[in-house]
Scaffold this active site. Structure first.
Site, PDB file in Angstrom:
ATOM      1  N   GLY A  72      39.806  40.118  41.805  1.00  0.00           N
ATOM      2  CA  GLY A  72      39.305  41.220  42.621  1.00  0.00           C
ATOM      3  C   GLY A  72      40.421  41.945  43.357  1.00  0.00           C
ATOM      4  O   GLY A  72      41.590  41.815  43.015  1.00  0.00           O
ATOM      5  N   LEU A 127      40.846  45.109  43.199  1.00  0.00           N
ATOM      6  CA  LEU A 127      41.337  45.744  41.966  1.00  0.00           C
ATOM      7  C   LEU A 127      42.273  46.908  42.262  1.00  0.00           C
ATOM      8  O   LEU A 127      42.049  47.693  43.180  1.00  0.00           O
ATOM      9  CB  LEU A 127      40.151  46.217  41.131  1.00  0.00           C
ATOM     10  CG  LEU A 127      39.195  45.096  40.714  1.00  0.00           C
ATOM     11  CD1 LEU A 127      38.077  45.656  39.854  1.00  0.00           C
ATOM     12  CD2 LEU A 127      39.925  43.980  39.979  1.00  0.00           C
ATOM     13  N   HIS A 128      43.324  46.988  41.461  1.00  0.00           N
ATOM     14  CA  HIS A 128      44.275  48.096  41.537  1.00  0.00           C
ATOM     15  C   HIS A 128      44.532  48.609  40.119  1.00  0.00           C
ATOM     16  O   HIS A 128      43.931  48.131  39.144  1.00  0.00           O
ATOM     17  CB  HIS A 128      45.567  47.663  42.243  1.00  0.00           C
ATOM     18  CG  HIS A 128      46.188  46.424  41.680  1.00  0.00           C
ATOM     19  ND1 HIS A 128      46.634  46.325  40.382  1.00  0.00           N
ATOM     20  CD2 HIS A 128      46.419  45.200  42.241  1.00  0.00           C
ATOM     21  CE1 HIS A 128      47.139  45.125  40.170  1.00  0.00           C
ATOM     22  NE2 HIS A 128      47.009  44.407  41.276  1.00  0.00           N
ATOM     23  N   HIS A 187      44.976  46.124  37.182  1.00  0.00           N
ATOM     24  CA  HIS A 187      43.740  45.598  36.594  1.00  0.00           C
ATOM     25  C   HIS A 187      43.056  46.669  35.729  1.00  0.00           C
ATOM     26  O   HIS A 187      42.581  46.381  34.623  1.00  0.00           O
ATOM     27  CB  HIS A 187      42.753  45.181  37.695  1.00  0.00           C
ATOM     28  CG  HIS A 187      43.272  44.153  38.655  1.00  0.00           C
ATOM     29  ND1 HIS A 187      43.537  44.434  39.972  1.00  0.00           N
ATOM     30  CD2 HIS A 187      43.571  42.840  38.493  1.00  0.00           C
ATOM     31  CE1 HIS A 187      43.959  43.339  40.589  1.00  0.00           C
ATOM     32  NE2 HIS A 187      44.000  42.352  39.711  1.00  0.00           N
ATOM     33  N   GLN A 225      43.535  27.268  42.041  1.00  0.00           N
ATOM     34  CA  GLN A 225      44.903  27.677  41.736  1.00  0.00           C
ATOM     35  C   GLN A 225      45.729  27.950  42.982  1.00  0.00           C
ATOM     36  O   GLN A 225      46.891  28.336  42.880  1.00  0.00           O
ATOM     37  CB  GLN A 225      44.907  28.882  40.793  1.00  0.00           C
ATOM     38  CG  GLN A 225      44.492  30.202  41.411  1.00  0.00           C
ATOM     39  CD  GLN A 225      44.370  31.296  40.360  1.00  0.00           C
ATOM     40  OE1 GLN A 225      43.512  31.268  39.482  1.00  0.00           O
ATOM     41  NE2 GLN A 225      45.254  32.277  40.423  1.00  0.00           N
ATOM     42  N   GLN A 277      51.350  41.348  31.884  1.00  0.00           N
ATOM     43  CA  GLN A 277      52.700  40.773  31.740  1.00  0.00           C
ATOM     44  C   GLN A 277      53.357  40.522  33.097  1.00  0.00           C
ATOM     45  O   GLN A 277      54.282  39.740  33.213  1.00  0.00           O
ATOM     46  CB  GLN A 277      53.579  41.696  30.892  1.00  0.00           C
ATOM     47  CG  GLN A 277      54.995  41.191  30.728  1.00  0.00           C
ATOM     48  CD  GLN A 277      55.583  41.562  29.394  1.00  0.00           C
ATOM     49  OE1 GLN A 277      55.231  41.000  28.370  1.00  0.00           O
ATOM     50  NE2 GLN A 277      56.479  42.526  29.407  1.00  0.00           N
ATOM     51  N   SER A 306      47.815  42.582  44.521  1.00  0.00           N
ATOM     52  CA  SER A 306      46.918  42.493  45.670  1.00  0.00           C
ATOM     53  C   SER A 306      47.673  41.989  46.896  1.00  0.00           C
ATOM     54  O   SER A 306      47.332  42.328  48.028  1.00  0.00           O
ATOM     55  CB  SER A 306      45.761  41.554  45.351  1.00  0.00           C
ATOM     56  OG  SER A 306      45.093  41.998  44.181  1.00  0.00           O
ATOM     57  N   ARG A 307      48.698  41.184  46.696  1.00  0.00           N
ATOM     58  CA  ARG A 307      49.443  40.616  47.819  1.00  0.00           C
ATOM     59  C   ARG A 307      50.377  41.630  48.479  1.00  0.00           C
ATOM     60  O   ARG A 307      50.913  41.350  49.558  1.00  0.00           O
ATOM     61  CB  ARG A 307      50.217  39.377  47.376  1.00  0.00           C
ATOM     62  CG  ARG A 307      49.278  38.228  47.000  1.00  0.00           C
ATOM     63  CD  ARG A 307      50.008  36.924  46.746  1.00  0.00           C
ATOM     64  NE  ARG A 307      49.095  35.794  46.715  1.00  0.00           N
ATOM     65  CZ  ARG A 307      48.655  35.194  45.602  1.00  0.00           C
ATOM     66  NH1 ARG A 307      49.060  35.625  44.426  1.00  0.00           N
ATOM     67  NH2 ARG A 307      47.820  34.181  45.679  1.00  0.00           N
TER      68      ARG A 307
HETATM   69  P1  AMP Z   1      44.914  38.870  39.670  1.00  0.00           P
HETATM   70  O1  AMP Z   1      43.691  39.573  40.126  1.00  0.00           O
HETATM   71  O2  AMP Z   1      46.113  39.126  40.526  1.00  0.00           O
HETATM   72  O3  AMP Z   1      44.693  37.427  39.349  1.00  0.00           O
HETATM   73  O4  AMP Z   1      45.304  39.549  38.279  1.00  0.00           O
HETATM   74  C1  AMP Z   1      44.355  39.672  37.243  1.00  0.00           C
HETATM   75  C2  AMP Z   1      45.053  40.160  36.005  1.00  0.00           C
HETATM   76  O5  AMP Z   1      45.698  41.417  36.262  1.00  0.00           O
HETATM   77  C3  AMP Z   1      46.165  39.203  35.534  1.00  0.00           C
HETATM   78  O6  AMP Z   1      46.147  39.106  34.128  1.00  0.00           O
HETATM   79  C4  AMP Z   1      47.408  39.878  36.043  1.00  0.00           C
HETATM   80  O7  AMP Z   1      48.545  39.570  35.268  1.00  0.00           O
HETATM   81  C5  AMP Z   1      47.039  41.336  35.906  1.00  0.00           C
HETATM   82  N1  AMP Z   1      47.884  42.163  36.779  1.00  0.00           N
HETATM   83  C6  AMP Z   1      48.119  41.976  38.097  1.00  0.00           C
HETATM   84  N2  AMP Z   1      48.982  42.898  38.567  1.00  0.00           N
HETATM   85  C7  AMP Z   1      49.313  43.680  37.510  1.00  0.00           C
HETATM   86  C8  AMP Z   1      50.181  44.809  37.330  1.00  0.00           C
HETATM   87  N3  AMP Z   1      50.884  45.309  38.353  1.00  0.00           N
HETATM   88  N4  AMP Z   1      50.263  45.345  36.104  1.00  0.00           N
HETATM   89  C9  AMP Z   1      49.559  44.834  35.060  1.00  0.00           C
HETATM   90  N5  AMP Z   1      48.728  43.779  35.160  1.00  0.00           N
HETATM   91  C10 AMP Z   1      48.603  43.211  36.369  1.00  0.00           C
END
Ligand code: AMP
Length: 288
Positions: A22, A24-25, A28, A52, A143, A181-182
Site C-alpha cells: 500500500g 501506492l506511488h 507501484h 517481514q 527491480q 513509501s519510506r
Molecule cells: P512495497 O509496497 O514497497 O512492498 O513494494 C511493492 C512492489 O513495488 C515491490 O515489488 C517493489 O519492488 C515495487 N516498487 C517499490 N518501489 C518501486 C519503484 N520506485 N519503482 C519500481 N517498483 C517499485
C-alpha cells in the site's frame, strides 16, 4: 479471490498480480500498467506484512493510506484490490512453531538479508501465500528491491508455483531518488541528502562505463559519494554478480548489480542499478 481467478482463466483470460504494502506511488502503478498490458485482469494486493518486519523496524509506523490507494488503483484500471486481514493469510498467527515459513538459503548472507535477519523469510512466506490466495498467471515485482525479486523468482521455481515472475524498472523522482513509501519519513533536509544513494550508483556506473572492471574500485567510487553525505549512514554499497550476490573476481561480460542501503533519519533507503557489460559497452538492464 480464488473464484474470481478461476472464472477469469476458465474464460481463457490471464490474471496478473502486483503485490504491495500500500501507500501506492508511481513505482507501484508502473507495475500495474505492465501487468495490464499482458493480462486481461489485474489484481493489486495491499497487505502490510508483519512477518517481514524486524522487532525494531517500522511495522507500526508504516504509512497506511487505503482510501487514497483504492482511488489510485481505480484510476489505473486495476480490476481487483485484494486487501486481506492478517488472520486470512496467517490463520496460525504467522511465525509460530505450528506455522510454515518459507526459507531460501540462497542470498541469505548477502546485501539486505545480512542486515535484516528473517526479513526475506517473511517476504517469501507472504508471497507464497498471496500466490495461493490470488492464483495469478503472472506477478510483477520492482527491480528497486533487486534481492527480493531474485529471491522470489528462485522460490517460485523451487516450489513449482505456476506463476510467471516478471520485473519492472525502478521509478525515480526527477532528482534521482527512487520512489519509496519510506521516503515519507524524510525531513526536508534529509530529503535533499537522500539523493546520495542514486548519486553513488551514478558514480560507480560512470567508473564502469569509463572502463574500470575491478569490483572493489567500483564499489569504492560509490562509497565515497555516500561517505560525503551528511547525516547518512551507509549500511552497504556492493558490486555483485546477480547469480551469487557476491562480488565477482573481476567484472566480465554479463549482468552486474550495484546495490546500496543507507540509514537517513528514520528511514532505511535502498537502491540499485543493473548493468549489462559486453566488452567495452555498458547498458542499463533488468535482472530478468
Ligand atoms: P512495497 O509496497 O514497497 O512492498 O513494494 C511493492 C512492489 O513495488 C515491490 O515489488 C517493489 O519492488 C515495487 N516498487 C517499490 N518501489 C518501486 C519503484 N520506485 N519503482 C519500481 N517498483 C517499485
Amino acid at each position: 479471490m480464488q473464484a474470481f481467478s478461476r472464472r477469469v482463466r476458465a474464460a481463457g483470460e490471464r490474471v496478473g498480480l502486483v503485490p504491495t504494502m500500500g501507500n501506492l506511488h508511481e513505482g507501484h502503478l508502473s507495475l500495474l500498467r505492465l501487468a495490464r498490458a499482458r493480462c486481461e485482469r489485474v489484481v493489486a494486493s495491499i497487505f502490510v506484512n508483519p512477518t517481514q518486519f524486524g522487532p525494531d523496524e517500522d511495522y507500526a509506523a508504516y504509512p497506511r493510506t487505503l482510501a487514497a490507494d483504492l482511488a489510485a488503483l481505480a484510476a489505473v484500471g486495476c480490476d481487483v484490490a485484494f486487501v486481506p486481514e492478517a488472520r486470512e493469510l496467517y490463520p496460525r498467527g504467522g511465525g509460530g512453531g505450528d506455522d510454515v515459513t518459507v526459507k531460501l538459503a540462497w542470498g541469505q548472507d548477502r546485501l539486505c538479508a545480512a542486515r535484516r535477519p528473517g526479513h526475506f523469510d517473511g517476504v517469501l512466506t507472504v508471497v507464497a501465500r498471496l500466490f495461493n490466495a490470488v492464483l495469478p498467471d503472472a506477478a510483477w515485482f520492482g527491480q528497486k528491491d533487486a534481492q527480493q525479486a531474485l529471491m522470489v523468482r528462485r522460490m517460485t521455481e523451487a516450489l513449482r508455483f505456476p506463476v510467471e515472475v516478471r520485473l519492472g524498472p525502478t521509478v525515480r523522482e526527477p532528482d534521482g531518488l527512487a520512489l519509496s513509501s519510506r521516503n515519507a519519513y524524510l525531513s526536508p533536509t534529509e530529503r535533499r541528502e537522500a539523493t546520495a544513494l542514486s548519486r553513488a550508483l551514478a558514480a560507480a556506473g560512470a567508473a564502469l562505463r569509463s572502463g574500470e572492471r575491478d569490483p572493489e574500485r567500483l564499489a569504492a567510487a560509490g562509497r565515497e559519494v555516500l561517505a560525503a553525505a551528511a547525516g547518512l549512514t551507509t549500511e552497504y554499497f556492493a558490486v555483485v554478480d546477480p547469480e551469487t550476490l557476491a562480488p565477482p573476481a573481476a567484472v566480465g561480460d554479463g549482468l552486474l548489480l550495484m546495490a546500496g542501503a543507507a540509514r537517513l533519519g528514520r528511514a532505511r533507503l535502498i537502491d540499485n542499478q543493473v548493468h549489462r557489460v559486453a566488452g567495452e559497452a555498458v547498458h542499463d538492464a533488468l535482472l530478468f
